[in-house]
Write an enzyme that holds these catalytic residues in place. Sequence first.
Site, mmCIF file in Angstrom:
data_model
loop_
_atom_site.group_PDB
_atom_site.id
_atom_site.type_symbol
_atom_site.label_atom_id
_atom_site.label_comp_id
_atom_site.label_asym_id
_atom_site.label_seq_id
_atom_site.Cartn_x
_atom_site.Cartn_y
_atom_site.Cartn_z
ATOM 1 N N ASP A 531 -15.532 12.533 2.702
ATOM 2 C CA ASP A 531 -15.407 11.329 1.753
ATOM 3 C C ASP A 531 -14.444 11.784 0.506
ATOM 4 O OD1 ASP A 531 -16.980 12.411 0.116
ATOM 5 O OD2 ASP A 531 -18.245 10.611 -0.355
ATOM 6 N N ASN A 539 -11.023 2.724 -7.331
ATOM 7 C CA ASN A 539 -11.131 1.100 -7.127
ATOM 8 C C ASN A 539 -11.336 0.557 -8.475
ATOM 9 O OD1 ASN A 539 -10.709 0.671 -4.487
ATOM 10 N ND2 ASN A 539 -12.865 0.956 -3.690
ATOM 11 N N ASP A 548 -7.051 0.897 -1.094
ATOM 12 C CA ASP A 548 -6.829 0.742 0.281
ATOM 13 C C ASP A 548 -5.706 1.603 0.701
ATOM 14 O OD1 ASP A 548 -8.715 -1.104 0.666
ATOM 15 O OD2 ASP A 548 -7.480 -2.931 0.784
ATOM 16 N N GLU A 574 -15.383 4.988 1.996
ATOM 17 C CA GLU A 574 -14.421 5.975 1.862
ATOM 18 C C GLU A 574 -14.996 7.180 2.770
ATOM 19 O OE1 GLU A 574 -17.461 6.756 -1.578
ATOM 20 O OE2 GLU A 574 -16.344 4.912 -0.294
#
Length: 656
Positions: A531, A539, A548, A574
Amino acid sequence: MEKEAAAQLLLRAYRSSSVRLVLFCILTWLGVASLVLFLLQEGRQQVERKAEIEMQGVVSVLEARLLGVLQRVQSDLEQLAATLPAEIYAPSTAPAFRGDVARTLRFHSRQFSEVAGFRVLDASGVLIYDARGAVAGESFSQRDYFKVFTRGAGNGLFFSEVHTDPLIGHWVLGVSVAVRRENGDLAGVIVALLDLSHLSSWFESVAVGERGVVSLRRVENGEVLLRRPFVFEQVNKPLLGNPLQKQVEAGGRSGLMRFHGAMDGVERIFSYRRLADYPLYVTAGLAIDDYLVEWRRTRLFGCLAGLALFLALALLLTRVLKAGGREAQTAGQLRESEARYRMLAENSHDVIWTVDIPSRCYTYVSPSVGGMTGFTPDELVGQPFDVHLTPDSALRLAREIDLRLRRIASGDRAASVVVSEFELVCKDGAQISTEVVSSYLLDADGVARTILGITRNISERKAAEHALKESNRQLHARIEEIGRLQVALQELAVRDSLTGLYNRRYLDETLDREVSRARREGNPLSLVMLDIDYFKRVNDTYGHQVGDEVLRTLAATLSADIRAEDVPCRYGGEEFLILLPNMPLETAMMRAEAWRAAVEKLSIAHGNFQLTFTISLGVSAYPDHGKTPDELTRCADQALYQAKHDGRNRVSIHSL
């Protein structure tokens, strides 16, 4: 006067050739029919005499065989009764003789296969010796072949009822003889068991037809001992009211009789013969329907021949009598036929025409051509056959006629009929589609001189076919579009919409399948879970659009450096998981490190600066860290947790 008038009438009728011919045919047929009937009657008598001789022969053969068996059995029984010592019948001394007596009985049993075995019973009916080695001690005192001697029936042969012997296990006929002491008391009984299955094979081997009967019976009451065909209910049953049995009881030793069987009602010719002085006789019956089969075929053939002769004479007579009026009738029918066919041609919706092949011009055109093309028959007769065809159709028709003429000349008669389609130009200039059925008519020399054709307007059918083809084309196009949409839908069902990688649903199915394959084939399998480090901070700081873009960039980096069999999946948020079939743990560590290094070098443009990020990876392998999908996933997740705990931006292996 009336008699004279009648005589003159008969004389005039006789002088008529027709009457004389009728009388000749009738007398001829009656003479032939009488001859056929005489020959058929003689033939039946010969067939019946032959059947009687055959049945006498069958009975003689069976008598010889059965007498041979019975005489040998009687001889052996009398020899055993005379030679076996009296001590063997005493219960106290019997065990001492058991071995010798059993060998003697076996020796006699092996002399002929018709005997299933010999046995010796003591004065109370208890078995003391047996040729087949049966254990002594079983009682046969209730058997008729023993009981008859306890009633003082003498020392002669006795034939028992047919029964299933408990020691042998199948149908036998007991033949017994008594052994008596000097004072006349019963010392024991010696029994020979005739194997009826062996005797039955003799009955099956003789030729008595499909419904024939062969039987072995007692003289005194006709009791059935053996029968072909075998009927269980008739065994040991007396024969009552039978004419043959009555003749035997009256002292007859052999003979022939013809009567209907009481059991099945079938009429047969029976021959019988008594077996010397034994209380038995053998019969053989041949069914009337069996031996008359060939004669009846001959009778049928004779009747058919007589009928054929009668019909031939009648046909000849009819033809002669009708010869005078037939020509006029034929001429009238020909005129009617011509009128009928002309009516059909002139009233048919299709155009009927003929073309002279040498000149290639119409010689006849039916009136219906006006409704189809607007031309009258007079405008077309004498014109070239292709004058109103389109140029392409005229060229095809000319080639086709030349081809058909060559094939017909070579002997191909199938080429004389052909179905074609041509475009025809009407009188008003309109163009129509037509279907033409052409028949090439041959002259007496086998040369095609005329073409008979039928032309039908198929413009509406062509238009319908064109519309149908267009509908089919559109339908196929829609089916192909649906197929493409189904493929795309199937792809969307297993792909993550943001990254384009496989989703978790596809991972669950694939991981279970690959673990089963690794377990079955013994191959390695590795799992890498990763991840993005501090992804929540990305974010929160730069927004979800930038987050994204980070996910898409990471997915593209992973997809660019995997094998065809590897399965990269977005596990959630993620987190990503890469399934590596046929890859050991060490190689998987190297691949994970390569991905980590490649991601560390990535940068994403955002405004006036470049955004970088790192990943942490956990690795597990089958079977070192787990043998089920859940175990492998849990171990990879724990290794990822360890990588984050150790400082992130690193690869960690699950530790056992």
